[in-house]
Design a protein around this motif. Structure first.
Motif, PDB file in Angstrom:
ATOM      1  N   ASN A   1      17.626  57.439  32.565  1.00  0.00           N
ATOM      2  CA  ASN A   1      16.774  57.762  33.706  1.00  0.00           C
ATOM      3  C   ASN A   1      15.730  58.797  33.276  1.00  0.00           C
ATOM      4  OD1 ASN A   1      15.755  57.872  36.369  1.00  0.00           O
ATOM      5  ND2 ASN A   1      16.811  59.809  36.623  1.00  0.00           N
ATOM      6  N   PRO A   2      14.585  58.324  32.759  1.00  0.00           N
ATOM      7  CA  PRO A   2      13.554  59.244  32.277  1.00  0.00           C
ATOM      8  C   PRO A   2      12.624  59.756  33.368  1.00  0.00           C
ATOM      9  CG  PRO A   2      12.877  56.999  31.854  1.00  0.00           C
ATOM     10  CD  PRO A   2      14.255  56.917  32.490  1.00  0.00           C
ATOM     11  N   PHE A   3      12.912  59.412  34.620  1.00  0.00           N
ATOM     12  CA  PHE A   3      11.967  59.750  35.695  1.00  0.00           C
ATOM     13  C   PHE A   3      12.694  60.339  36.894  1.00  0.00           C
ATOM     14  CE2 PHE A   3       9.839  58.588  39.667  1.00  0.00           C
ATOM     15  CZ  PHE A   3       8.584  59.167  39.464  1.00  0.00           C
ATOM     16  N   PHE A   4      12.103  61.376  37.472  1.00  0.00           N
ATOM     17  CA  PHE A   4      12.654  62.019  38.664  1.00  0.00           C
ATOM     18  C   PHE A   4      11.478  62.394  39.554  1.00  0.00           C
ATOM     19  CE2 PHE A   4      14.553  65.507  41.111  1.00  0.00           C
ATOM     20  CZ  PHE A   4      15.810  64.993  41.391  1.00  0.00           C
ATOM     21  N   GLY A   5      11.357  61.742  40.716  1.00  0.00           N
ATOM     22  CA  GLY A   5      10.232  62.052  41.598  1.00  0.00           C
ATOM     23  C   GLY A   5       9.926  60.918  42.560  1.00  0.00           C
ATOM     24  N   ASN A   6       8.767  60.982  43.176  1.00  0.00           N
ATOM     25  CA  ASN A   6       8.319  59.951  44.109  1.00  0.00           C
ATOM     26  C   ASN A   6       8.134  58.634  43.367  1.00  0.00           C
ATOM     27  OD1 ASN A   6       6.613  58.269  45.748  1.00  0.00           O
ATOM     28  ND2 ASN A   6       6.139  60.076  46.985  1.00  0.00           N
TER      29      ASN A   6
ATOM     30  N   ASP B   1       9.475  49.987  32.272  1.00  0.00           N
ATOM     31  CA  ASP B   1       9.850  49.230  31.078  1.00  0.00           C
ATOM     32  C   ASP B   1      11.098  49.827  30.425  1.00  0.00           C
ATOM     33  OD1 ASP B   1       7.776  47.459  31.402  1.00  0.00           O
ATOM     34  OD2 ASP B   1       6.465  48.408  29.910  1.00  0.00           O
ATOM     35  N   LYS B   2      11.138  51.152  30.319  1.00  0.00           N
ATOM     36  CA  LYS B   2      12.271  51.824  29.678  1.00  0.00           C
ATOM     37  C   LYS B   2      13.555  51.624  30.483  1.00  0.00           C
ATOM     38  CE  LYS B   2      14.174  55.016  26.916  1.00  0.00           C
ATOM     39  NZ  LYS B   2      14.360  54.806  25.465  1.00  0.00           N
ATOM     40  N   ILE B   3      13.486  51.860  31.784  1.00  0.00           N
ATOM     41  CA  ILE B   3      14.677  51.779  32.632  1.00  0.00           C
ATOM     42  C   ILE B   3      15.219  50.356  32.696  1.00  0.00           C
ATOM     43  CG2 ILE B   3      15.472  51.929  35.033  1.00  0.00           C
ATOM     44  CD1 ILE B   3      13.830  54.478  35.307  1.00  0.00           C
TER      45      ILE B   3
END
Length: 278
Positions: free
Chosen positions: A120-125, A135-137
């Motif tokens: 999970n490389p992303f945290f936010g809206n 692509d990564k997830i």
């Protein structure tokens, strides 16, 4: 024959033949089975490897860092578990192939795959998430789970069957704020379970999924280390505490046992009573 008469007949049979009404405890044993568990040097993956190993399976553990693999192997060996360890980035095709080939070469075959690796490389809206994030997830959390399944199925068929377990999340049912793309990837695993189960049943391969709630792992530490955040989650729970990795490991081991021999295409939510529906 009425249902009541039939029920009385069955009850009488079980009273006079008590063993017939019970499963042998040995059927929960996994002695002689070989289990690949991805992302298994920490948290839920390590707990799954422990649960399978304590039931007699030869477990193959992996993660991206050799130091983590060495530490997990030493721990499992100290618990008298038969274990093999290797590095593996499941997002890379050559690593997936190496993992499967090493398992076949060193262990003689494959009976169980627990697909636990996730990022999970992303945290936010969610509207702020980028194409690279998606692509990564999706590559690691969904596509690699499917491609690893494709690699192990022929080896399971050679052994007369097997078990595939995907590790999803309660977020797959109810997307969590600031975890939109990750949540969607976990929803996809629910669908992948349903799609694969009927196709693999003819080979005596069962496909199931586990959806953990808030579990005390390093991966989910942002959700439980902050007392205020944890207290908010606990309001949604029937069992008013954060779950332990061993509680997921035990569920995974059950799904791989003969005691679950009539279960396929299902997702078991292990959430402490948090509501789960799509």
């Amino acid at each position: 024959m009425s249902y009541m008469i039939m029920f009385r007949g069955v009850s009488r049979f079980l009273r006079t033949n008590p063993v017939s009404g019970q499963r042998s405890m040995s059927q929960s044993s996994l002695v002689g089975k070989v289990a690949i568990v991805t992302a298994s040097t920490d948290g839920i993956g390590l707990a799954a490897a422990q649960a399978l190993g304590k039931r007699g399976a030869h477990v193959v553990v992996s993660s991206r860092r050799q130091a983590n693999v060495d530490k997990a192997v030493a721990l499992l060996q100290s618990q008298s578990i038969i274990v093999t360890g290797t590095t593996c980035n499941v997002g890379k095709g050559e690593d997936r192939e190496k993992l499967v080939q090493l398992t076949v070469d060193q262990c003689g075959g494959i009976d169980i795959l627990v697909s636990n690796a996730a990022v999970n490389p992303f945290f936010g809206n969610i509207l702020d998430s980028t194409e690279d994030v998606w692509d990564k997830i999706l590559s690691v959390n969904v596509k690699s789970a499917f491609l690893l399944t494709k690699l192990v199925v022929p080896h399971m068929e050679k052994r007369g069957g097997g078990n595939i377990i995907f590790v999803s999340s309660v977020a797959g049912y109810q997307p969590m704020q600031a975890l939109g793309p990750y949540s969607v990837s976990k929803t996809a695993l629910l669908g992948l379970t349903k799609a694969l189960a009927p196709e693999l049943a003819h080979g005596n391969i069962r496909v199931n999924c586990v959806a953990p709630g808030i579990i005390k792992t390093r991966f989910s530490s942002a959700l439980w280390q902050n007392k205020d955040v944890a207290d908010e989650f606990k309001k949604q729970l029937s069992i008013k505490r954060i779950g332990e990795p061993e509680e997921i490991g035990g569920t995974i081991a059950f799904l791989c046992s003969d005691e679950a021999s009539y279960i396929t295409g299902e997702t078991i939510a292990v959430t402490g009573g948090m509501s789960c529906r799509l």
